[in-house]
Each structure stands twice: as C-alpha cells, then as structure tokens.
Design a protein around this motif. Structure first.
Motif, PDB file in Angstrom:
ATOM      1  N   GLY A 117      47.650 -25.427 -92.534  1.00  0.00           N
ATOM      2  CA  GLY A 117      47.004 -25.541 -93.899  1.00  0.00           C
ATOM      3  C   GLY A 117      46.487 -23.828 -93.901  1.00  0.00           C
ATOM      4  N   GLY A 118      45.713 -23.818 -94.911  1.00  0.00           N
ATOM      5  CA  GLY A 118      44.927 -22.648 -95.277  1.00  0.00           C
ATOM      6  C   GLY A 118      44.194 -22.033 -94.076  1.00  0.00           C
ATOM      7  N   ARG A 149      54.763 -21.694 -83.913  1.00  0.00           N
ATOM      8  CA  ARG A 149      55.206 -20.668 -84.743  1.00  0.00           C
ATOM      9  C   ARG A 149      55.195 -21.255 -86.294  1.00  0.00           C
ATOM     10  NH1 ARG A 149      56.979 -15.672 -84.333  1.00  0.00           N
ATOM     11  NH2 ARG A 149      58.088 -16.081 -82.121  1.00  0.00           N
ATOM     12  N   ASN A 150      54.184 -20.894 -87.173  1.00  0.00           N
ATOM     13  CA  ASN A 150      54.170 -21.513 -88.405  1.00  0.00           C
ATOM     14  C   ASN A 150      53.578 -22.946 -88.580  1.00  0.00           C
ATOM     15  OD1 ASN A 150      54.502 -18.927 -89.763  1.00  0.00           O
ATOM     16  ND2 ASN A 150      56.826 -19.508 -89.585  1.00  0.00           N
ATOM     17  N   GLY A 151      52.841 -23.177 -87.525  1.00  0.00           N
ATOM     18  CA  GLY A 151      52.231 -24.660 -87.580  1.00  0.00           C
ATOM     19  C   GLY A 151      53.266 -25.697 -87.173  1.00  0.00           C
ATOM     20  N   ILE A 152      52.993 -27.031 -87.620  1.00  0.00           N
ATOM     21  CA  ILE A 152      53.984 -28.026 -87.554  1.00  0.00           C
ATOM     22  C   ILE A 152      55.401 -27.647 -87.497  1.00  0.00           C
ATOM     23  CG2 ILE A 152      53.814 -29.351 -89.378  1.00  0.00           C
ATOM     24  CD1 ILE A 152      53.159 -30.854 -85.837  1.00  0.00           C
ATOM     25  N   LEU A 153      55.749 -27.048 -88.259  1.00  0.00           N
ATOM     26  CA  LEU A 153      57.207 -26.664 -88.705  1.00  0.00           C
ATOM     27  C   LEU A 153      57.792 -26.023 -87.442  1.00  0.00           C
ATOM     28  CD1 LEU A 153      57.184 -25.274 -92.296  1.00  0.00           C
ATOM     29  CD2 LEU A 153      58.317 -27.336 -91.415  1.00  0.00           C
ATOM     30  N   GLY A 154      57.042 -25.160 -86.716  1.00  0.00           N
ATOM     31  CA  GLY A 154      57.262 -24.436 -85.455  1.00  0.00           C
ATOM     32  C   GLY A 154      57.532 -25.516 -84.177  1.00  0.00           C
ATOM     33  N   ALA A 155      56.834 -26.569 -84.328  1.00  0.00           N
ATOM     34  CA  ALA A 155      57.147 -27.669 -83.278  1.00  0.00           C
ATOM     35  C   ALA A 155      58.351 -28.340 -83.820  1.00  0.00           C
ATOM     36  CB  ALA A 155      55.704 -28.524 -83.386  1.00  0.00           C
ATOM     37  N   LEU A 156      58.470 -28.557 -84.740  1.00  0.00           N
ATOM     38  CA  LEU A 156      59.771 -29.271 -85.322  1.00  0.00           C
ATOM     39  C   LEU A 156      61.193 -28.602 -85.162  1.00  0.00           C
ATOM     40  CD1 LEU A 156      58.653 -30.966 -88.907  1.00  0.00           C
ATOM     41  CD2 LEU A 156      59.159 -32.107 -86.791  1.00  0.00           C
ATOM     42  N   ARG A 157      60.907 -27.180 -85.331  1.00  0.00           N
ATOM     43  CA  ARG A 157      62.100 -26.298 -85.008  1.00  0.00           C
ATOM     44  C   ARG A 157      62.168 -25.652 -83.683  1.00  0.00           C
ATOM     45  NH1 ARG A 157      59.793 -22.830 -90.372  1.00  0.00           N
ATOM     46  NH2 ARG A 157      60.680 -24.122 -91.973  1.00  0.00           N
ATOM     47  N   GLU A 158      61.415 -26.160 -82.984  1.00  0.00           N
ATOM     48  CA  GLU A 158      61.286 -25.798 -81.478  1.00  0.00           C
ATOM     49  C   GLU A 158      61.092 -24.181 -81.541  1.00  0.00           C
ATOM     50  OE1 GLU A 158      63.469 -26.254 -77.089  1.00  0.00           O
ATOM     51  OE2 GLU A 158      64.861 -26.701 -79.121  1.00  0.00           O
ATOM     52  N   GLU A 159      60.299 -23.657 -82.605  1.00  0.00           N
ATOM     53  CA  GLU A 159      60.053 -22.402 -82.451  1.00  0.00           C
ATOM     54  C   GLU A 159      58.419 -22.204 -81.683  1.00  0.00           C
ATOM     55  OE1 GLU A 159      60.445 -20.929 -86.501  1.00  0.00           O
ATOM     56  OE2 GLU A 159      62.658 -21.344 -86.519  1.00  0.00           O
ATOM     57  N   LEU A 160      58.582 -22.094 -80.436  1.00  0.00           N
ATOM     58  CA  LEU A 160      57.314 -21.962 -79.860  1.00  0.00           C
ATOM     59  C   LEU A 160      57.082 -20.587 -79.296  1.00  0.00           C
ATOM     60  CD1 LEU A 160      57.869 -25.218 -77.643  1.00  0.00           C
ATOM     61  CD2 LEU A 160      56.860 -24.919 -79.929  1.00  0.00           C
ATOM     62  N   ILE A 161      55.632 -20.372 -79.152  1.00  0.00           N
ATOM     63  CA  ILE A 161      55.344 -18.830 -78.633  1.00  0.00           C
ATOM     64  C   ILE A 161      54.697 -18.957 -77.374  1.00  0.00           C
ATOM     65  CG2 ILE A 161      53.746 -16.933 -79.204  1.00  0.00           C
ATOM     66  CD1 ILE A 161      54.306 -17.742 -82.234  1.00  0.00           C
ATOM     67  N   ASP A 162      54.886 -18.101 -76.408  1.00  0.00           N
ATOM     68  CA  ASP A 162      54.425 -18.004 -75.019  1.00  0.00           C
ATOM     69  C   ASP A 162      53.171 -17.298 -74.924  1.00  0.00           C
ATOM     70  OD1 ASP A 162      53.574 -18.164 -72.396  1.00  0.00           O
ATOM     71  OD2 ASP A 162      55.599 -17.390 -71.645  1.00  0.00           O
ATOM     72  N   THR A 163      51.942 -17.722 -75.392  1.00  0.00           N
ATOM     73  CA  THR A 163      50.753 -17.153 -75.319  1.00  0.00           C
ATOM     74  C   THR A 163      50.416 -16.357 -74.021  1.00  0.00           C
ATOM     75  OG1 THR A 163      49.163 -18.906 -74.616  1.00  0.00           O
ATOM     76  CG2 THR A 163      49.807 -18.552 -77.052  1.00  0.00           C
ATOM     77  N   GLY A 164      50.925 -16.731 -72.986  1.00  0.00           N
ATOM     78  CA  GLY A 164      50.864 -16.156 -71.643  1.00  0.00           C
ATOM     79  C   GLY A 164      51.507 -14.742 -71.664  1.00  0.00           C
ATOM     80  N   LYS A 165      52.262 -14.137 -72.709  1.00  0.00           N
ATOM     81  CA  LYS A 165      52.610 -12.765 -72.687  1.00  0.00           C
ATOM     82  C   LYS A 165      51.635 -11.904 -73.388  1.00  0.00           C
ATOM     83  CE  LYS A 165      56.797 -14.279 -71.134  1.00  0.00           C
ATOM     84  NZ  LYS A 165      57.217 -13.748 -69.888  1.00  0.00           N
ATOM     85  N   SER A 171      50.653 -20.341 -89.778  1.00  0.00           N
ATOM     86  CA  SER A 171      50.362 -21.655 -90.317  1.00  0.00           C
ATOM     87  C   SER A 171      51.284 -22.111 -91.398  1.00  0.00           C
ATOM     88  CB  SER A 171      49.016 -21.473 -91.235  1.00  0.00           C
ATOM     89  OG  SER A 171      48.428 -23.087 -91.115  1.00  0.00           O
ATOM     90  N   CYS A 172      51.074 -23.300 -91.876  1.00  0.00           N
ATOM     91  CA  CYS A 172      51.954 -23.937 -92.975  1.00  0.00           C
ATOM     92  C   CYS A 172      51.230 -24.855 -93.692  1.00  0.00           C
ATOM     93  CB  CYS A 172      53.495 -24.230 -92.537  1.00  0.00           C
ATOM     94  SG  CYS A 172      53.336 -25.669 -91.314  1.00  0.00           S
ATOM     95  N   ARG A 173      51.704 -25.250 -94.833  1.00  0.00           N
ATOM     96  CA  ARG A 173      51.342 -26.559 -95.600  1.00  0.00           C
ATOM     97  C   ARG A 173      52.423 -27.550 -95.460  1.00  0.00           C
ATOM     98  NH1 ARG A 173      46.540 -26.004 -97.917  1.00  0.00           N
ATOM     99  NH2 ARG A 173      45.855 -23.891 -98.806  1.00  0.00           N
ATOM    100  N   TYR A 174      52.404 -28.396 -94.707  1.00  0.00           N
ATOM    101  CA  TYR A 174      53.645 -29.267 -94.419  1.00  0.00           C
ATOM    102  C   TYR A 174      53.143 -30.490 -93.990  1.00  0.00           C
ATOM    103  CZ  TYR A 174      58.271 -31.246 -93.195  1.00  0.00           C
ATOM    104  OH  TYR A 174      59.229 -31.978 -93.189  1.00  0.00           O
ATOM    105  N   LYS A 175      53.083 -31.603 -94.936  1.00  0.00           N
ATOM    106  CA  LYS A 175      52.710 -32.894 -94.611  1.00  0.00           C
ATOM    107  C   LYS A 175      53.705 -33.809 -94.100  1.00  0.00           C
ATOM    108  CE  LYS A 175      50.108 -36.972 -96.320  1.00  0.00           C
ATOM    109  NZ  LYS A 175      48.977 -36.742 -95.292  1.00  0.00           N
ATOM    110  N   LEU A 176      53.410 -34.331 -92.774  1.00  0.00           N
ATOM    111  CA  LEU A 176      54.600 -35.410 -92.228  1.00  0.00           C
ATOM    112  C   LEU A 176      54.217 -36.602 -93.008  1.00  0.00           C
ATOM    113  CD1 LEU A 176      54.062 -34.471 -88.498  1.00  0.00           C
ATOM    114  CD2 LEU A 176      55.911 -33.752 -89.941  1.00  0.00           C
ATOM    115  N   LYS A 177      55.415 -37.171 -93.322  1.00  0.00           N
ATOM    116  CA  LYS A 177      55.234 -38.529 -93.823  1.00  0.00           C
ATOM    117  C   LYS A 177      54.763 -39.597 -92.932  1.00  0.00           C
ATOM    118  CE  LYS A 177      58.952 -37.304 -97.136  1.00  0.00           C
ATOM    119  NZ  LYS A 177      60.200 -37.534 -97.790  1.00  0.00           N
ATOM    120  N   SER A 178      54.853 -40.696 -93.321  1.00  0.00           N
ATOM    121  CA  SER A 178      54.266 -42.073 -92.463  1.00  0.00           C
ATOM    122  C   SER A 178      55.417 -42.031 -91.472  1.00  0.00           C
ATOM    123  CB  SER A 178      53.881 -43.053 -93.410  1.00  0.00           C
ATOM    124  OG  SER A 178      55.343 -43.733 -93.836  1.00  0.00           O
TER     125      SER A 178
END
Length: 423
Positions: free
Chosen positions: A18-19, A46-62, A81-88
């Motif tokens: 979100g914001g 990356r960009n919130g829950i969308l990143g998880a869905l897209r498998e766009e992950l960031i390695d903070t260990g770098k 971040s993103c404004r994306y609401k998962l449905k039920s």
C-alpha cells in the motif's frame, strides 16, 4: 499462537504494501538487522505482494550494513510497494497457491507483510492456506499506515510523522495567513488524507489551542458536512479573528453520503479515488462570503516528509520490525506486533503480539469524545492521545549539497525457479 523457539532454518520474506510512509523503511531496517543478528537470510518482494506472485525477489544480503542502517532515515519504499488486493481464497485460490509455490521454491519459512488492514488479511489467509497445503510457513503482519486506522494497536507506525508534518504545516501556513489577512487572504484551506477516519485532520489541532488559535475549523469524515454551519463558522471566525484556517479531511461527505470531492475512479482496493475537497470548499467560501482564499493539497508530501519525522514514530516503526522477526523465530503465526500505551504523561509504550483475526479488515475510527460538540475541533482527550506521537526529532544526515543523504538499494534479484505466472 506460540510455541517453543526452533532453530533458524530457511529464509524470511519481507514485503511492503500500500501507500508508503516516511518511516516504513525504518521497519525494514528493523526486520533485516534483527534477522541478520539471528543468522537468517532475508529476501524482499519487489513491489510488494506482486513481487511474490511474480517470483521477483530481492536478496537483501547483497546490501551493506551501512546501507541497511541508512534505511532508518530514508523515506519511500526501498523495495517497492503496490496496491493490489488478493481476492478471497474461494474467488482466486490460484493466487494463494502460487504464493505457496514461490515460498516453497525458495525455502521461505517466514513471511512478514508490512501494511494495513488488507495486508493483515492477506497474511492471515496465507498462514491458513500454508497449513491446509501442508507447507510450514509462519506469517506475521507488520503494522503501517498513515491513516492510523488499524484495530488493536494504540497507533500505527507512519501516523506520528504525518501528524507532526500536518500540525507544523498548519501552524506555519497560519502565521503566513495572519500576516497577510488585512489586505489579502482571509481563508486558508489545507486538505489532508483520511478516507473514513479523521486522525490526520485531528492532528492539525495540535497547532494551537483556544477558539482563536488555528486551525479554527477541522472537518472530519466522522461527521456529516453541514454547509450552512461551515459557512457560518468561517464568517464568525473571520469577523472575530480577521482570518480563518480550515483543515479538511479528503473523506468528508454530505448528508446524502457522497464525497465532496470524488474523481470518479477507484484504486486497486476498490476505494473511490479522492482528492480535491479543498478547492470545492474554497469555491463555496468565495461564492457565499466573497473572501479571498488560498488552499493547499500536500498529498504525497504528507507521507514522504522524512525531514519532519517524529522520533516517537521512527522508534516505533523500527521496534515493530524487530519484534516481527523475534515473533517469527519464536514460531508465532498469524500475529502482528502492536503498540500498547501504558501512560500518557510521561508517555510510555511497549510492543505486544495480537492475533491477525482481530485486526484484519477492521477499521479504527476516532472516538466520539475526541471531537468537540460542534464537530469542528478536537477535545482535551484527543490532545492527550495525539501529543506524544509527534514528540522528538529524528535528524537526517545532510550532504554538502544541502540535501538529505538518502540510500538507494542495489535490489539484486534472486534467480527464478518457477514458470512465469499470469494473473
């Protein structure tokens, strides 16, 4: 909710939702630094829950230790971040199953979702689905919202800083108006965020105390906008004081339940897109009273103003991130670290866990006793609640160019292991 601590195996995923706020990255710092201290690798979506869905992950260990520390004073959302609401679960089970697939593919055993009401609901659902699908995952909601409308927690990280920005802006602009009122502006209108809850608008009331001190009028979404009463109050204030400062929440509605300012569009959560109540009110003042006016719409400036952050807020934002990791590593699930106030004066607070099912999709509005009888101001009870939240400064490092030294993450991508996902 809690069991014996287990060895720290697997990875942790952190996502912002979100914001964003002026201090959400302080929470990220709290998460990453605490996880590192326990030997746990943290990925960020990356960009919130969308990143998880897209498998766009960031390695903070770098990222270096210095870069992570600099997050504590950097505004914005460091990982997106993103404004994306998962449905039920019933409406779109495929998205939740995809999330579990991504978590499993990267051996992610802890998911920390940093957001508001909808995010708490998402974390709760993922924890439930993980159990149903036989995947061992611990989900922790991490509080964040400038609107201060999360249930259970005394206040929301992000709110204290926007409250400080709003109170200071109200005070400074009012001094300007007062100096020009004899020959120029008679009415100044400041529009602030707040769709259903008037917490930010209420914070402007800290700018002054007494009938003649600004803001002279605060308009809350908790009260129906009464045009005649508003005009009468503006007129009486100008005649008595010489000028009038008005602070209006974007979410004020008329007697028919319609937003005074509605752009006619909706965001990803299905919320009506608001913004523009100040010019509507200014036109009304001009038409009914003929006064010269100015109005301001700070919008993103409110939530990005790290230069004016509250120390209380910055400390609490870091503390919930730290606690979220500690709860996860203690095998807690479907909980959120919330702020508990133990004293107003001196102000004392602590962090405790609360169940997500008591927070998800609930909205905390201002108590009725926080608003004055005429609905145009805040009471002493509101001041006691609000005042501690804007206390203290959280200074920034400045560069030779005179600008704050904010950090830019490398955001190194983690190699994908799954097919692309369309949604």
């Amino acid at each position: 909710m809690k069991s014996k601590a287990r060895p720290a195996t697997g990875r942790m995923l952190y996502a912002q939702s979100g914001g964003v706020t002026a201090v959400i990255n302080a929470t990220a710092a709290g998460v990453i630094q605490t996880a590192r201290a326990h030997g746990v690798k943290v990925y960020a979506a990356r960009n919130g829950i969308l990143g998880a869905l897209r498998e766009e992950l960031i390695d903070t260990g770098k990222e270096t230790a210095a870069a992570i520390e600099a997050l504590r004073h950097t505004p914005g959302g460091a990982f997106g971040s993103c404004r994306y609401k998962l449905k039920s679960l019933d409406a779109n089970r495929a998205e939740y199953e995809r999330l579990i697939d991504v978590l499993r593919a990267h051996d992610i055993r802890w998911f920390l979702y940093n957001g508001g009401n909808d995010s708490a609901d998402t974390a709760l659902k993922i924890s439930q689905l993980g159990k149903a699908m036989g995947y061992d995952i611990r989900c922790i909601g991490v509080p964040k919202t400038v609107d201060n409308d999360l249930a259970v927690t005394d206040c929301c990280p992000g709110f204290g800083s926007v409250a400080k920005y709003t109170a200071v802006s109200t005070l400074e602009a009012s001094l300007d108006v007062a100096s020009m009122a004899d020959t120029s502006t008679k009415v100044f209108i400041l529009e602030v965020m707040g769709r259903h809850a008037g917490w930010i608008a209420a914070a402007s009331g800290l700018a002054g105390e007494g009938e003649d001190a600004p803001p002279h009028i605060i308009l809350f979404p908790e009260r129906v906008f009464d045009e005649a009463a508003f005009i009468a109050k503006v007129k009486a204030t100008v005649e008595r004081v010489g000028w009038c400062t008005v602070v209006a929440s974007e979410g004020i509605r008329n007697a028919e339940g319609q937003f005074l300012a509605e752009a006619g569009t909706r965001d990803a959560f299905g919320h009506t897109q608001l913004g523009g109540v100040a010019p509507v009110l200014a036109a009304l003042v001009k038409e009914e009273l003929g006064y010269k006016y100015h109005w301001a719409l700070p919008d993103y400036l409110q939530r990005s103003a790290r230069h004016l952050a509250s120390k209380t807020d910055a400390d609490q934002a870091y503390a919930v991130g730290k606690a979220a990791v500690e709860y996860a590593l203690k095998d807690m699930n479907a909980v959120m670290p919330v702020i508990v106030r133990s004293s107003d004066a001196p102000y004392r607070w602590k962090i405790e866990p609360a169940s997500l099912d008591k927070i998800a999709n609930r909205e905390k509005k201002m108590p009725a006793n926080f608003l004055t009888r005429d609905g145009f101001g805040i009471t002493a009870a509101a001041r006691r609640y609000l005042a501690p939240l804007i206390q203290g400064e959280a200074p920034l490092p400045y560069g030779r160019d005179g600008l704050p030294k904010y950090v830019q993450m490398k955001n190194v991508a983690v190699a994908k292991r799954l097919p692309e996902f369309s949604h």
